[in-house]
Write a protein that holds these residues in place. Structure first.
Motif, PDB file in Angstrom:
ATOM      1  N   PHE A 264       0.803  -1.238   0.000  1.00 42.84           N
ATOM      2  CA  PHE A 264       0.000   0.000   0.000  1.00 42.84           C
ATOM      3  C   PHE A 264       0.833   1.285   0.000  1.00 42.84           C
ATOM      4  CE2 PHE A 264      -2.490  -3.394   1.968  1.00 42.84           C
ATOM      5  CZ  PHE A 264      -3.544  -3.452   1.072  1.00 42.84           C
ATOM      6  N   GLY A 265       1.983   1.247  -0.655  1.00 33.98           N
ATOM      7  CA  GLY A 265       2.682   2.503  -0.960  1.00 33.98           C
ATOM      8  C   GLY A 265       3.864   2.870  -0.106  1.00 33.98           C
ATOM      9  N   ARG A 266       4.103   2.142   0.977  1.00 37.07           N
ATOM     10  CA  ARG A 266       5.159   2.578   1.896  1.00 37.07           C
ATOM     11  C   ARG A 266       6.540   2.632   1.240  1.00 37.07           C
ATOM     12  NH1 ARG A 266       5.596   4.593   6.462  1.00 37.07           N
ATOM     13  NH2 ARG A 266       3.408   4.263   6.970  1.00 37.07           N
ATOM     14  N   THR A 267       6.802   1.744   0.276  1.00 42.18           N
ATOM     15  CA  THR A 267       8.139   1.715  -0.357  1.00 42.18           C
ATOM     16  C   THR A 267       8.269   2.724  -1.497  1.00 42.18           C
ATOM     17  OG1 THR A 267       7.451   0.105  -2.012  1.00 42.18           O
ATOM     18  CG2 THR A 267       8.328  -0.782   0.059  1.00 42.18           C
ATOM     19  N   GLY A 272       5.915  -3.971  -2.080  1.00 43.73           N
ATOM     20  CA  GLY A 272       7.365  -4.117  -1.997  1.00 43.73           C
ATOM     21  C   GLY A 272       7.884  -5.001  -3.117  1.00 43.73           C
ATOM     22  N   ALA A 273       7.131  -6.059  -3.439  1.00 50.50           N
ATOM     23  CA  ALA A 273       7.555  -6.968  -4.516  1.00 50.50           C
ATOM     24  C   ALA A 273       7.625  -6.202  -5.843  1.00 50.50           C
ATOM     25  CB  ALA A 273       6.581  -8.136  -4.616  1.00 50.50           C
ATOM     26  N   ARG A 274       6.642  -5.338  -6.083  1.00 51.26           N
ATOM     27  CA  ARG A 274       6.622  -4.546  -7.324  1.00 51.26           C
ATOM     28  C   ARG A 274       7.811  -3.578  -7.339  1.00 51.26           C
ATOM     29  NH1 ARG A 274       0.851  -1.879  -8.697  1.00 51.26           N
ATOM     30  NH2 ARG A 274       0.223  -3.627  -7.362  1.00 51.26           N
ATOM     31  N   HIS A 275       8.160  -3.088  -6.163  1.00 55.12           N
ATOM     32  CA  HIS A 275       9.307  -2.189  -6.048  1.00 55.12           C
ATOM     33  C   HIS A 275      10.579  -2.869  -6.575  1.00 55.12           C
ATOM     34  CE1 HIS A 275      11.417   1.277  -4.425  1.00 55.12           C
ATOM     35  NE2 HIS A 275      12.273   0.474  -3.826  1.00 55.12           N
ATOM     36  N   TRP A 276      10.677  -4.199  -6.342  1.00 55.71           N
ATOM     37  CA  TRP A 276      11.877  -4.932  -6.778  1.00 55.71           C
ATOM     38  C   TRP A 276      11.644  -5.688  -8.095  1.00 55.71           C
ATOM     39  CZ3 TRP A 276      15.276  -2.485  -4.366  1.00 55.71           C
ATOM     40  CH2 TRP A 276      15.260  -2.282  -2.994  1.00 55.71           C
ATOM     41  N   GLY A 277      10.470  -5.508  -8.710  1.00 60.27           N
ATOM     42  CA  GLY A 277      10.213  -6.154 -10.004  1.00 60.27           C
ATOM     43  C   GLY A 277       9.988  -7.653  -9.926  1.00 60.27           C
ATOM     44  N   VAL A 278       9.330  -8.089  -8.835  1.00 61.11           N
ATOM     45  CA  VAL A 278       9.117  -9.524  -8.623  1.00 61.11           C
ATOM     46  C   VAL A 278       7.625  -9.805  -8.460  1.00 61.11           C
ATOM     47  CG1 VAL A 278       9.420 -11.363  -6.897  1.00 61.11           C
ATOM     48  CG2 VAL A 278      11.374  -9.960  -7.568  1.00 61.11           C
ATOM     49  N   ALA A 351       7.538   8.230  -1.675  1.00 61.07           N
ATOM     50  CA  ALA A 351       8.862   8.198  -2.318  1.00 61.07           C
ATOM     51  C   ALA A 351       9.601   9.517  -2.070  1.00 61.07           C
ATOM     52  CB  ALA A 351       8.709   7.931  -3.812  1.00 61.07           C
ATOM     53  N   ALA A 352       8.912  10.638  -2.282  1.00 56.45           N
ATOM     54  CA  ALA A 352       9.573  11.950  -2.154  1.00 56.45           C
ATOM     55  C   ALA A 352       9.937  12.263  -0.695  1.00 56.45           C
ATOM     56  CB  ALA A 352       8.662  13.040  -2.717  1.00 56.45           C
ATOM     57  N   ARG A 353       8.977  12.077   0.189  1.00 60.39           N
ATOM     58  CA  ARG A 353       9.228  12.399   1.608  1.00 60.39           C
ATOM     59  C   ARG A 353      10.181  11.381   2.230  1.00 60.39           C
ATOM     60  NH1 ARG A 353       7.366  16.091  -0.277  1.00 60.39           N
ATOM     61  NH2 ARG A 353       9.553  16.503  -0.047  1.00 60.39           N
ATOM     62  N   GLY A 354      10.167  10.158   1.726  1.00 59.38           N
ATOM     63  CA  GLY A 354      11.111   9.136   2.211  1.00 59.38           C
ATOM     64  C   GLY A 354      12.536   9.526   1.880  1.00 59.38           C
ATOM     65  N   ARG A 355      12.718  10.057   0.663  1.00 64.25           N
ATOM     66  CA  ARG A 355      14.060  10.518   0.268  1.00 64.25           C
ATOM     67  C   ARG A 355      14.513  11.662   1.163  1.00 64.25           C
ATOM     68  NH1 ARG A 355      12.731   9.250  -4.894  1.00 64.25           N
ATOM     69  NH2 ARG A 355      11.716  11.245  -5.256  1.00 64.25           N
ATOM     70  N   ASP A 373      24.710   3.456  11.469  1.00 63.07           N
ATOM     71  CA  ASP A 373      24.229   3.077  10.138  1.00 63.07           C
ATOM     72  C   ASP A 373      22.879   3.756   9.897  1.00 63.07           C
ATOM     73  OD1 ASP A 373      24.431   1.675   7.708  1.00 63.07           O
ATOM     74  OD2 ASP A 373      23.362  -0.086   8.479  1.00 63.07           O
ATOM     75  N   VAL A 374      22.675   4.208   8.668  1.00 60.67           N
ATOM     76  CA  VAL A 374      21.389   4.814   8.281  1.00 60.67           C
ATOM     77  C   VAL A 374      20.831   3.983   7.134  1.00 60.67           C
ATOM     78  CG1 VAL A 374      20.251   6.875   7.382  1.00 60.67           C
ATOM     79  CG2 VAL A 374      22.224   7.109   8.900  1.00 60.67           C
ATOM     80  N   ARG A 375      19.577   3.532   7.293  1.00 55.80           N
ATOM     81  CA  ARG A 375      19.007   2.661   6.251  1.00 55.80           C
ATOM     82  C   ARG A 375      17.651   3.197   5.802  1.00 55.80           C
ATOM     83  NH1 ARG A 375      21.433  -0.968  10.099  1.00 55.80           N
ATOM     84  NH2 ARG A 375      19.496  -1.087  11.250  1.00 55.80           N
ATOM     85  N   GLY A 376      17.394   3.087   4.522  1.00 56.33           N
ATOM     86  CA  GLY A 376      16.113   3.535   3.975  1.00 56.33           C
ATOM     87  C   GLY A 376      16.308   4.032   2.564  1.00 56.33           C
ATOM     88  N   GLY A 377      15.643   5.138   2.253  1.00 55.30           N
ATOM     89  CA  GLY A 377      15.774   5.712   0.917  1.00 55.30           C
ATOM     90  C   GLY A 377      14.837   5.083  -0.099  1.00 55.30           C
ATOM     91  N   HIS A 378      14.042   4.105   0.334  1.00 55.80           N
ATOM     92  CA  HIS A 378      13.041   3.492  -0.547  1.00 55.80           C
ATOM     93  C   HIS A 378      11.681   3.678   0.113  1.00 55.80           C
ATOM     94  CE1 HIS A 378      15.871   1.327  -3.282  1.00 55.80           C
ATOM     95  NE2 HIS A 378      16.672   1.592  -2.269  1.00 55.80           N
ATOM     96  N   GLY A 379      11.128   4.859  -0.056  1.00 55.14           N
ATOM     97  CA  GLY A 379       9.846   5.154   0.561  1.00 55.14           C
ATOM     98  C   GLY A 379      10.009   5.557   2.009  1.00 55.14           C
ATOM     99  N   LEU A 380       8.864   5.587   2.714  1.00 61.10           N
ATOM    100  CA  LEU A 380       8.865   6.115   4.084  1.00 61.10           C
ATOM    101  C   LEU A 380       9.132   5.029   5.120  1.00 61.10           C
ATOM    102  CD1 LEU A 380       6.217   8.950   3.959  1.00 61.10           C
ATOM    103  CD2 LEU A 380       8.523   9.134   4.895  1.00 61.10           C
TER     104      LEU A 380
END
Ligand SMILES: Cc1ncc(COP(=O)(O)O)c(C=O)c1O
Length: 449
Positions: A264-267, A272-278, A351-355, A373-380
């Motif tokens: 539902f858009g978080r990534t 998430g699967a669509r985000h990785w093309g699977v 996507a924009a606010r996550g960045r 360590d900082v992790r993310g950058g793919h959605g919120l």
């Protein structure tokens, strides 16, 4: 409603809270959140903060979506409950199943089995995976593979495929036949590999090795989160999920994408699967399906799995389900929530606010040594791993984490702690200014360490 003195005196006296120590809660009582508006929560003392947790990774639409609230209220008057066990259904359940199937059609999902939440959805997927293989004449396929650091809820099946000791140890023995592979966690892993693409290949090799060791004909399914959430927001290399899909296909193993957080858009994509093309074989979903306004989840299956069940003899019957599966009020919430999610195109804002959030935290990492360590950058979804010694990567102690948390809250943002990680998953409707509020509150938090 009783007065504030009553609430304070009785706080955590009679209620055992999930994921906490019931004795400790009596001396260090939980914060009482009284109201919310937009993306802000207000506590019993009148202090307001931007909710960088989104409730619990779930309030994707923020707290003020009247369309969803009105749909729930209307349905409560029309039909507050009726069973959806074989033989009866209700209008919102039919509409919600159509809406959910449409939403995930691009992921190849063909059928919907409603549940009451994420843990239910995971266990439903695991059970249906075993039944699928039995129906196909491979009853020996009963085992499950998953990833360390993964979180799949707290029912027996989900807890058994979970990859964090703290959700398992006290409740062992777990379900037999569950085996875990290393997490795509570049900061710490048994291969000492910090390159995400090479780490993906190492894990793929470990998976091949484990499958050969177990015997492929004994494995029912592999379950993974496209981005590991509760485990610390662990983002794999873009090749990782595809590699896992390819290995599953080669060995006849079903792939379950646990999308309870990532759906539902978080990534920044609708799944998430669509985000990785699977395209997985099954998905477990919850949280954003109603934005937390009503407890609903679902297990989804693709055409290949659906066909095996629907064409089977009597054994194709699903003797599994919940009193509140396809609850009419929950289903009305789903229909309204999905309409709003699509209308607001929440994935684009995520996507924009996550960045923005990820970039802002990386900037803070340049100034605060305690950020390991900082992790993310793919959605919120953003994770910050806090350490007391950067070179040694020593996890920060609980007392300091608590101080950082408190100071961040006082400065205007509620964040979530997962051991020595700060986890953030704000509503997908958050504005640029509100993300800046989170960043300045974090700065105050880190200054108090
Ligand atoms: C990936 C994942 N799966 C399953 C669950 C369990 O969901 P629930 O808490 O609704 O049972 C969660 C909860 O956070 C989750 O993050």
């Amino acid at each position: 409603m009783k007065d504030d003195n009553f609430l304070r005196e009785n706080n955590a006296r009679h209620l055992w809270h999930p994921m906490g120590h019931p004795g400790a809660a009596q001396t260090d009582a939980p914060r009482i959140v009284r109201s919310a508006e937009g993306v802000r929560i207000t506590d019993i003392d009148g202090h307001s903060a931007v909710d960088a947790v989104g409730g619990l990774w779930c309030v994707n639409l923020g707290y003020s979506n009247d369309k969803v609230k009105e749909a729930i209220a209307r349905q409560l008057h029309e039909l507050p409950y009726y069973s959806a066990f074989a033989g009866t259904t209700n209008p919102p359940a039919i509409e919600a199943s159509w809406a959910v199937r449409e939403f995930f059609a691009e992921d190849g999902m063909a059928r919907v089995f409603f549940t009451s939440g994420g843990s239910d959805s995971v266990d439903t997927c695991l059970r249906l995976a075993r039944q699928y293989h039995k129906l196909r004449g491979e009853p020996g396929r009963i085992k499950f593979l998953s990833l360390k650091k993964g979180y799949h809820g707290t029912h027996w099946g989900g807890a058994s495929v979970n990859g964090n000791a703290r959700f398992r140890t006290a409740y062992e023995p777990m379900l037999p036949g569950c085996f875990h592979l290393p997490s795509p966690y570049t900061y710490r892993n048994p291969f000492d590999e910090s390159d995400p693409e090479r780490l993906a290949q190492r894990i793929a090799a470990a998976m091949e090795d484990e499958i050969a060791f177990q015997d492929p004909s004994s494995i029912a399914a592999f379950i993974m989160e496209p981005i590991q959430g509760a485990g610390g927001v662990i983002v794999p290399h873009e090749s990782f999920m595809k590699l896992m899909r390819e290995i599953c296909d080669r060995h006849g193993i079903l792939m379950i994408s646990d999308e309870v957080i990532t759906g539902f858009g978080r990534t920044g994509d609708w799944s998430g699967a669509r985000h990785w093309g699977v395209q997985p074989d099954m998905m477990s979903i919850a949280k954003g399906i109603t934005s937390g306004y009503f407890p609903v989840g679902a297990a989804l299956v693709n055409e290949k799995v659906a066909e095996v069940f629907e064409k089977a003899e009597a054994e194709g019957a699903i003797y599994h389900g919940y009193t509140y599966s396809a609850h009419p009020v929950g289903a009305a919430a789903v229909v309204a929530c999905l309409e709003e999610t699509l209308r607001l195109d929440t994935k684009s804002n995520a996507a924009a606010r996550g960045r923005q959030l990820h970039d802002g935290v990386r900037e803070l990492a340049g100034r605060f040594d305690i950020i390991g360590d900082v992790r993310g950058g793919h959605g919120l979804m953003t994770g910050i791993e806090i350490v007391s010694d950067r070179a040694a990567k020593t996890p920060m102690d609980a007392g300091t984490m608590k101080r950082v948390h408190q100071a961040t809250y006082e400065a205007g943002a509620m964040v979530r702690l997962g051991m020595h990680n700060i986890l953030m998953s704000p509503p997908l409707t958050i504005s640029e200014a509100e993300v800046n509020t989170i960043l300045s509150a974090l700065e105050a938090g880190f200054s108090a360490a």
